[in-house]
Design a protein around this motif. Structure first.
Motif, short mmCIF file in Angstrom:
data_model
loop_
_atom_site.label_atom_id
_atom_site.label_comp_id
_atom_site.label_asym_id
_atom_site.label_seq_id
_atom_site.Cartn_x
_atom_site.Cartn_y
_atom_site.Cartn_z
N GLN A 5 0.83 -1.21 0.00
CA GLN A 5 0.00 0.00 0.00
C GLN A 5 0.87 1.26 0.00
N THR A 33 -6.84 1.61 -6.56
CA THR A 33 -7.90 2.35 -5.85
C THR A 33 -8.23 1.68 -4.52
N THR A 34 -8.32 0.35 -4.52
CA THR A 34 -8.63 -0.39 -3.30
C THR A 34 -7.54 -0.21 -2.24
N LYS A 37 -7.80 3.24 -0.77
CA LYS A 37 -9.02 3.34 0.06
C LYS A 37 -8.79 2.65 1.40
N GLN A 38 -8.15 1.49 1.39
CA GLN A 38 -7.86 0.77 2.64
C GLN A 38 -6.91 1.59 3.52
N GLU A 40 -6.49 4.88 3.48
CA GLU A 40 -7.21 6.06 3.97
C GLU A 40 -8.18 5.67 5.09
N ASP A 41 -8.86 4.53 4.95
CA ASP A 41 -9.78 4.07 6.00
C ASP A 41 -9.04 3.78 7.30
N GLU A 42 -7.87 3.15 7.18
CA GLU A 42 -7.11 2.80 8.37
C GLU A 42 -6.58 4.04 9.09
N GLY A 44 -7.88 7.08 8.69
CA GLY A 44 -8.99 7.97 9.00
C GLY A 44 -8.87 9.35 8.39
N CYS A 45 -8.27 9.42 7.20
CA CYS A 45 -8.12 10.72 6.52
C CYS A 45 -7.93 10.50 5.03
N LEU A 46 -8.18 11.54 4.26
CA LEU A 46 -7.91 11.50 2.83
C LEU A 46 -6.43 11.76 2.59
#
Length: 294
Positions: A5, A33-34, A37-38, A40-42, A44-46
């Motif tokens: 990642q 993209t995945t 996204k993973q 950013e989710d982990e 907690g921000c863009l």
């Protein structure tokens, strides 16, 4: 969060494109993209702003870049040091000054690759002002540069060697046969200089200013090849490292002028980040760069 990642994140930051990053890494765009996204989710921000077709790092993305570079640097060090094989392998990220690549560095690189074929040296051209940051954030493992002495609390100089800046002209130039050239002889003479952000240019212009000589700058470029071509065609006098024009001097296409003015001390230097442990592979490369191929 994983290394893959982070590699994807850094490649997007470099190329400013999800598609280009995927093509370089061999991933489908959906995979890229995945992964982001993973990540950013982990966190907690863009990490990226998607502005139409443009990709821009967010403030959080800028912060992550430095940490991601360090993580990948650690990965490189693991592969260089941990495997039990006696033959060094892995990746070294090396920053090099362009001036060193006209004569010396290609010979060193060929010699190194012949001796250590499993080590992949990834080369990036650098300018003096970018060196500290690139070493600090782990984007580079080591730097081989040609400059005035570069020093700083976070830098470690592994090796240095005195080199020379010089003036070159066509053998048919009016100053080619003049002995004992000084600053005053350059008044009104078209000068072929390196670009604005280059230390070589700054050193000469400061010297001419001290002698009240107004420089007549005919050309400024980062390309030493262009400087040499202009000089060979009698369009001015080129000021650049002596090592960059050895082939032309040998072929008698250029002449080294007899300069007796101010000395311009520069050094080939091998630098790394202070406290960085050197692998066997890096240490061997440093030894070769220190010895040179003159």
């Amino acid at each position: 969060m994983n290394i893959f990642q982070l590699e994807t994140f850094l490649k997007i930051a470099e190329t400013k494109s999800f598609t280009a990053a995927g093509n370089f890494l061999g991933y489908a765009q959906s995979t890229v993209t995945t992964q982001i996204k993973q990540l950013e989710d982990e966190l907690g921000c863009l990490l990226f702003e998607r502005l139409g077709k443009s990709i821009v790092l967010t403030t959080e993305g800028e912060k992550l870049c430095g940490y991601a570079e360090k993580m990948l640097q650690l990965k490189r060090e693991i592969f260089l040091e941990v495997p039990s094989s006696k033959e060094p392998a892995g990746i070294i990220k090396l920053g090099v000054s362009e001036s060193l690549c006209y004569d010396r560095f290609p010979k060193i690189l060929l010699k190194y690759r012949k001796k250590y074929p499993k080590v992949d040296i990834q080369i990036q051209f650098i300018t003096h002002e970018t060196i500290p940051a690139l070493l600090k954030n782990g984007a580079l493992d080591v730097v081989y540069t040609l400059n005035p002495i570069i020093d700083g609390p976070e830098l470690c100089t592994l090796k240095k060697k005195r080199e020379f800046l010089a003036f070159f002209a066509s053998p048919g130039h009016p100053l080619a046969e003049k002995s004992g050239l000084t600053e005053k002889d350059l008044q009104g003479v078209p000068l072929l200089l390196t670009s604005h952000n280059c230390n070589f240019r700054a050193m000469l212009l400061e010297d001419l200013k001290n002698y009240s000589v107004v420089p007549s700058i005919a050309l400024e470029t980062s390309s030493k090849e262009i400087l040499k071509q202009f000089a060979m065609n009698r369009l001015g006098i080129a000021f650049m490292p002596e090592m960059a024009a050895r082939a032309e001097l040998k072929a008698q296409k250029l002449k080294l002028l007899d300069w007796k003015g101010k000395d311009f001390p520069i050094y080939s230097q091998v630098l790394t980040y202070k406290g960085k442990s050197l692998s066997t592979s890096i240490d061997a490369l440093v030894t070769m760069m220190a010895g040179g191929e003159d």
